[in-house]
Design a protein around this motif. Structure first.
Motif, PDB file in Angstrom:
ATOM      1  N   PRO A   1     -15.024   0.512  -5.390  1.00  0.00           N
ATOM      2  CA  PRO A   1     -14.094  -0.895  -5.342  1.00  0.00           C
ATOM      3  C   PRO A   1     -14.326  -2.173  -5.031  1.00  0.00           C
ATOM      4  N   ASP A   2     -13.056  -2.709  -4.537  1.00  0.00           N
ATOM      5  CA  ASP A   2     -13.424  -4.301  -4.249  1.00  0.00           C
ATOM      6  C   ASP A   2     -13.798  -4.672  -3.742  1.00  0.00           C
ATOM      7  N   ILE A   3     -13.047  -3.559  -2.492  1.00  0.00           N
ATOM      8  CA  ILE A   3     -13.406  -3.316  -0.644  1.00  0.00           C
ATOM      9  C   ILE A   3     -13.663  -2.125  -0.300  1.00  0.00           C
ATOM     10  N   LEU A   4     -14.392  -2.972   0.509  1.00  0.00           N
ATOM     11  CA  LEU A   4     -15.200  -1.156   1.060  1.00  0.00           C
ATOM     12  C   LEU A   4     -15.042  -1.664   2.627  1.00  0.00           C
ATOM     13  N   PHE A   5     -14.232  -0.260   3.183  1.00  0.00           N
ATOM     14  CA  PHE A   5     -14.436  -0.138   4.850  1.00  0.00           C
ATOM     15  C   PHE A   5     -15.231   0.590   5.328  1.00  0.00           C
ATOM     16  N   LEU A   6     -16.287   0.243   5.759  1.00  0.00           N
ATOM     17  CA  LEU A   6     -16.986   0.833   6.960  1.00  0.00           C
ATOM     18  C   LEU A   6     -16.873   0.617   8.148  1.00  0.00           C
ATOM     19  N   ASP A   7     -16.554   2.487   8.429  1.00  0.00           N
ATOM     20  CA  ASP A   7     -15.795   2.636   9.875  1.00  0.00           C
ATOM     21  C   ASP A   7     -17.734   3.296  10.766  1.00  0.00           C
ATOM     22  N   GLU A   8     -17.913   2.320  11.730  1.00  0.00           N
ATOM     23  CA  GLU A   8     -18.918   2.325  12.567  1.00  0.00           C
ATOM     24  C   GLU A   8     -19.906   3.074  11.564  1.00  0.00           C
ATOM     25  N   PRO A   9     -20.420   2.525  10.662  1.00  0.00           N
ATOM     26  CA  PRO A   9     -21.411   3.346   9.616  1.00  0.00           C
ATOM     27  C   PRO A   9     -22.631   3.537  10.212  1.00  0.00           C
TER      28      PRO A   9
ATOM     29  N   ASN B   1       0.652  -0.984  -0.224  1.00  0.00           N
ATOM     30  CA  ASN B   1      -0.012  -0.445  -0.702  1.00  0.00           C
ATOM     31  C   ASN B   1       1.187   1.474  -0.730  1.00  0.00           C
ATOM     32  N   ILE B   2       2.053   1.074   0.107  1.00  0.00           N
ATOM     33  CA  ILE B   2       3.338   2.024   0.235  1.00  0.00           C
ATOM     34  C   ILE B   2       3.881   2.185  -1.225  1.00  0.00           C
ATOM     35  N   SER B   3       4.868   1.378  -1.664  1.00  0.00           N
ATOM     36  CA  SER B   3       5.302   1.511  -2.892  1.00  0.00           C
ATOM     37  C   SER B   3       4.392   0.870  -4.147  1.00  0.00           C
ATOM     38  N   GLU B   4       3.421   0.634  -4.269  1.00  0.00           N
ATOM     39  CA  GLU B   4       1.978   0.564  -5.372  1.00  0.00           C
ATOM     40  C   GLU B   4       1.294   1.221  -5.043  1.00  0.00           C
ATOM     41  N   PHE B   5       0.854   2.399  -4.383  1.00  0.00           N
ATOM     42  CA  PHE B   5       0.070   2.625  -3.607  1.00  0.00           C
ATOM     43  C   PHE B   5      -1.531   3.199  -5.033  1.00  0.00           C
ATOM     44  N   ARG B   6      -1.146   3.277  -6.522  1.00  0.00           N
ATOM     45  CA  ARG B   6      -1.846   3.536  -6.951  1.00  0.00           C
ATOM     46  C   ARG B   6      -2.862   2.481  -7.202  1.00  0.00           C
ATOM     47  N   GLN B   7      -2.138   1.129  -7.256  1.00  0.00           N
ATOM     48  CA  GLN B   7      -3.032   0.001  -7.654  1.00  0.00           C
ATOM     49  C   GLN B   7      -3.776  -0.918  -5.922  1.00  0.00           C
ATOM     50  N   ALA B   8      -3.261  -0.412  -5.151  1.00  0.00           N
ATOM     51  CA  ALA B   8      -3.868  -0.216  -4.017  1.00  0.00           C
ATOM     52  C   ALA B   8      -4.896   0.563  -3.329  1.00  0.00           C
ATOM     53  N   ARG B   9      -4.412   1.698  -3.629  1.00  0.00           N
ATOM     54  CA  ARG B   9      -5.696   2.728  -2.927  1.00  0.00           C
ATOM     55  C   ARG B   9      -6.788   2.404  -4.517  1.00  0.00           C
ATOM     56  N   GLN B  10      -6.527   2.056  -5.139  1.00  0.00           N
ATOM     57  CA  GLN B  10      -7.995   2.524  -6.121  1.00  0.00           C
ATOM     58  C   GLN B  10      -8.814   0.906  -6.041  1.00  0.00           C
ATOM     59  N   ARG B  11      -8.475   0.192  -5.477  1.00  0.00           N
ATOM     60  CA  ARG B  11      -9.415  -1.155  -4.602  1.00  0.00           C
ATOM     61  C   ARG B  11     -10.088  -0.613  -3.745  1.00  0.00           C
ATOM     62  N   ILE B  12      -9.585   0.063  -3.678  1.00  0.00           N
ATOM     63  CA  ILE B  12     -10.588   0.547  -1.640  1.00  0.00           C
ATOM     64  C   ILE B  12     -11.446   1.515  -2.045  1.00  0.00           C
ATOM     65  N   GLY B  13     -12.485   1.508  -0.647  1.00  0.00           N
ATOM     66  CA  GLY B  13     -13.276   2.647  -0.634  1.00  0.00           C
ATOM     67  C   GLY B  13     -13.458   2.606   0.766  1.00  0.00           C
ATOM     68  N   LEU B  14     -13.165   4.143   0.952  1.00  0.00           N
ATOM     69  CA  LEU B  14     -13.248   4.466   2.878  1.00  0.00           C
ATOM     70  C   LEU B  14     -14.619   5.045   3.316  1.00  0.00           C
ATOM     71  N   VAL B  15     -16.027   4.747   4.092  1.00  0.00           N
ATOM     72  CA  VAL B  15     -16.723   5.596   4.324  1.00  0.00           C
ATOM     73  C   VAL B  15     -16.067   5.868   5.755  1.00  0.00           C
ATOM     74  N   PRO B  16     -15.921   6.712   6.169  1.00  0.00           N
ATOM     75  CA  PRO B  16     -14.962   7.333   7.123  1.00  0.00           C
ATOM     76  C   PRO B  16     -16.385   7.626   8.479  1.00  0.00           C
ATOM     77  N   GLN B  17     -15.137   7.040   9.485  1.00  0.00           N
ATOM     78  CA  GLN B  17     -16.219   7.535  11.045  1.00  0.00           C
ATOM     79  C   GLN B  17     -17.135   9.004  11.133  1.00  0.00           C
ATOM     80  N   GLU B  18     -15.923   9.930  10.819  1.00  0.00           N
ATOM     81  CA  GLU B  18     -16.563  10.932  11.067  1.00  0.00           C
ATOM     82  C   GLU B  18     -17.254  11.704  10.354  1.00  0.00           C
ATOM     83  N   LEU B  19     -18.336  12.119  10.460  1.00  0.00           N
ATOM     84  CA  LEU B  19     -19.229  12.675   8.848  1.00  0.00           C
ATOM     85  C   LEU B  19     -17.970  14.002   8.604  1.00  0.00           C
ATOM     86  N   THR B  20     -17.611  14.154   7.750  1.00  0.00           N
ATOM     87  CA  THR B  20     -16.727  14.702   6.462  1.00  0.00           C
ATOM     88  C   THR B  20     -17.699  15.390   5.711  1.00  0.00           C
ATOM     89  N   SER B  21     -17.335  16.519   4.954  1.00  0.00           N
ATOM     90  CA  SER B  21     -18.072  17.330   4.070  1.00  0.00           C
ATOM     91  C   SER B  21     -17.626  18.873   3.298  1.00  0.00           C
TER      92      SER B  21
END
Ligand SMILES: Nc1ncnc2c1ncn2[C@@H]1O[C@H](COP(=O)(O)OP(=O)(O)OP(=O)(O)O)[C@@H](O)[C@H]1O
Ligand SMILES: [Mg+2]
Lengths: 253, 316
Positions: B156-164, B72-92
């Motif tokens: 994304p292939d992987i979805l993170f839901l932080d306290e959805p 996720n650091i040396s190949e951050f493009r390939q790593a990150r494009q697979r990930i979707g993140l829903v953060p815990q804090e509401l931000t917009s």
């Protein structure tokens, strides 16, 4: 290069500016007009020509620079500070986008906006003073380079600032004095020799002088010195930005 | 676990914040392709920090993260494009419109515009009617949906839901879980953190418990429940008791106020130490010996919540 991402960032930033188009355009136009009324007409009519041009015409390039510097710094610093402040920066940090691309998007948008404003102010100025620009391409180059450099500086400030006070401190405490003492309203040849020497340490002198050269063909310092200083500044800002992103300074705990 | 089945691999990950606080301590975790993984832990356990390191929001102190085989650091493009993140804090960005902000997310992740996809996402989250609203005009639950839509905008292939579920009412929550199930059916791997244990119990395939920066356990949900689940045997007595006879001291018993009910907590597994008389037969024998007659009995399996609380309370 991930152009799609850069485009998305750039457009979002431009859209943000467009939402506030009124204050973005109106305030610099009004304030420059005021400068012209006060310095150009009221006071200027009592001042002889400076370096062979009328005083009103003499201050045009300096005023545009003043506006360009402050607008670049404030646009770019707000552009990055606000998402940091609101937390929505998480999305940019988690996107498959390199630091160079992030900077291109944010700084590119801020520089575009301030260059456009510079041109608008130039247009406003031409309503007050009959003007002739001797080297239009150099003029444009100066505008773009200055806008880029100071947007980059603004970007750095926006990352460094941890509150709204700091965000306004640098423009207020550094940029504005440097510009006022940078030969906007006078030719440095009007100063006593000691202050002339001191002034040469003020980078803004080189910007204003070079910019004025592109208008009227004469300047306080040589055009090459001016261009070198702009490039030097650009490199310093680039190095700062690179360092910030390599370490994640103020962006990543 | 075979490499092909692992979509996300966290190896010896530690994080020490600049103040010196150790938020993550040698985390090792493999997430399987297509599963729903629930990360449970009390406040401050390190859940958000772990997600942050994986998604590139927090610098790790040591260790590495592989996303579908990409560092996720040396190949951050390939790593990150697979990930979707829903953060815990509401931000917009308060003043932009729903449609614009969701489309922006897709572009930011390098995907060409696809209005049909954005429309599908917005409809599935009941945001379609709100697409021209500015974010500032939305309720908190709606804003959270927008954050989910943003995370799904780039497929994304992987979805993170932080306290959805935080700040989301029951109905919205049900809709959200329907969306999550739909995603899982399409092969998306989902990693969520939640304080609602029923949710983990209902949704997750596997559960990880994190506490004080350490991953205490990772277990298949059913295995976890049967392995750690204690049962409670409730006995209804013919005559009330005022005190428990000494002969019953060895059992984990509690007597109700009116003296008519006895609760007996025991483990349903076979791994009982043989020298403790903790089993039903022994208890019933002991009760008979003490002349206590039983009118009725009932057993209850502990929920994941009980398991969770007992785990989290255990001292390290
Ligand atoms: N930027 C930071 N600097 C220093 N310490 C931090 C920072 N962010 C988090 N922490 C600390 O790290 C620990 C883990 O925090 P984290 O947000 O990962 O917990 P969490 O499991 O997500 O909790 P919650 O359930 O409350 O969301 C906490 O003790 C927190 O105070
Ligand atoms: Mg958290």
């Amino acid at each position: 290069m991930n152009l799609q991402s850069v485009k998305a960032l750039y457009h979002a930033e431009m859209a943000r500016s467009l939402r506030t188009i009124l204050q973005s355009v109106v305030s610099p136009v009004v304030s420059t007009s005021l400068y012209f009324v006060v310095f150009g007409s009221a006071i200027g009519s009592r001042i002889n020509e400076v370096d062979g041009v009328s005083y009103a015409a003499f201050i045009v390039p300096g005023l545009i620079m003043l506006m360009l510097l402050t607008q670049s710094v404030s646009n770019a610093s707000f552009g990055i500070f606000f998402p940091r402040f609101s937390g929505s920066i998480y999305e940019v940090l988690s996107a498959p986008i390199s630091y160079v691309e992030v900077v291109l998007g944010y700084v590119g948008a801020a520089a575009t906006k301030s260059t456009l404003l510079g041109l608008i102010v130039l247009g406003t100025a031409s309503l007050f003073v009959p003007m002739h620009i001797e080297h239009p391409f150099i003029m444009l180059l100066f505008m773009v380079l200055t806008a880029l450099t100071f947007s980059m500086l603004g970007f750095v400030i926006g990352i460094w600032a941890d509150g709204f006070e700091k965000l306004q401190l640098v423009p207020l405490l550094i940029i504005t004095p440097l510009t006022f003492l940078g030969g906007t309203f006078y030719s440095i040849s009007m100063l006593p020799p000691f202050w002339q020497a001191v002034t040469l340490f003020n980078p803004v002198v080189y910007l204003v002088s070079g910019f004025r050269w592109s208008f009227y063909g004469n300047a306080d310092v040589s055009i090459w010195a001016s261009l070198s200083v702009v490039f030097l500044f650009l490199c310093i800002s680039l190095a700062l930005v690179a360092m910030i992103f390599r370490t994640g300074y103020r962006l990543k705990p | 676990m075979s490499k092909a089945r692992v979509i996300l691999s966290v190896e010896q990950l530690s994080k020490q914040y600049s103040g010196g606080f150790q938020a993550l301590d040698d985390i090792n975790l493999d997430i399987r392709r297509g599963e729903i993984f629930a990360l449970l832990g009390p406040n401050g356990a390190g859940k958000t920090t772990l997600i942050g390191v994986i998604c590139g929001l927090v610098n790790a102190s040591s260790g590495r993260v592989l996303v579908d085989g990409h560092d996720n650091i040396s190949e951050f493009r390939q790593a990150r494009q697979r990930i979707g993140l829903v953060p815990q804090e509401l931000t917009s960005e308060a003043f932009s419109k729903v449609w614009d902000t969701v489309s922006f997310s897709r572009g930011l992740f390098g995907k060409p515009p696809n209005p049909e996809h954005i429309e599908r996402v917005l409809r599935s989250l009941s945001l379609w009617e709100k697409r021209n609203n500015r974010l500032i005009t939305l309720s908190g639950g709606m804003k959270r949906r927008v954050l989910i839509a943003k995370a799904l905008s780039h497929e994304p292939d992987i979805l993170f839901l932080d306290e959805p579920s935080a700040g989301v009412d029951v109905e919205l929550r049900r809709d959200m879980w329907a969306v999550v199930r739909g995603l899982r059916d399409r092969g998306v791997t989902i990693i969520l953190t939640t304080h609602y244990i029923e949710e983990a119990e209902e949704m997750a395939d596997r559960i990880g418990v994190i506490r004080g920066g350490k991953l205490m356990l990772v277990e298949d949900k059913h295995t976890l429940m049967s392995k750690l689940g204690t049962k409670v045997l409730t006995l209804r007595l013919m005559a009330p008791l005022t005190t428990l006879p000494e002969s019953l001291n060895d059992f984990d018993l509690s007597l109700s106020e009116d003296g008519f009910t006895l609760d007996y907590g025991y483990r349903s597994t076979v791994s009982q130490p043989s020298d403790t008389p903790n089993n039903i037969a022994a208890l019933l024998a002991a009760l008979a010996e003490a002349d206590i007659e039983i009118s009725d009995m009932d057993t209850r399996q502990s929920s994941l919540e009980d398991i969770f609380i007992s785990l989290v309370k255990e001292q390290p």
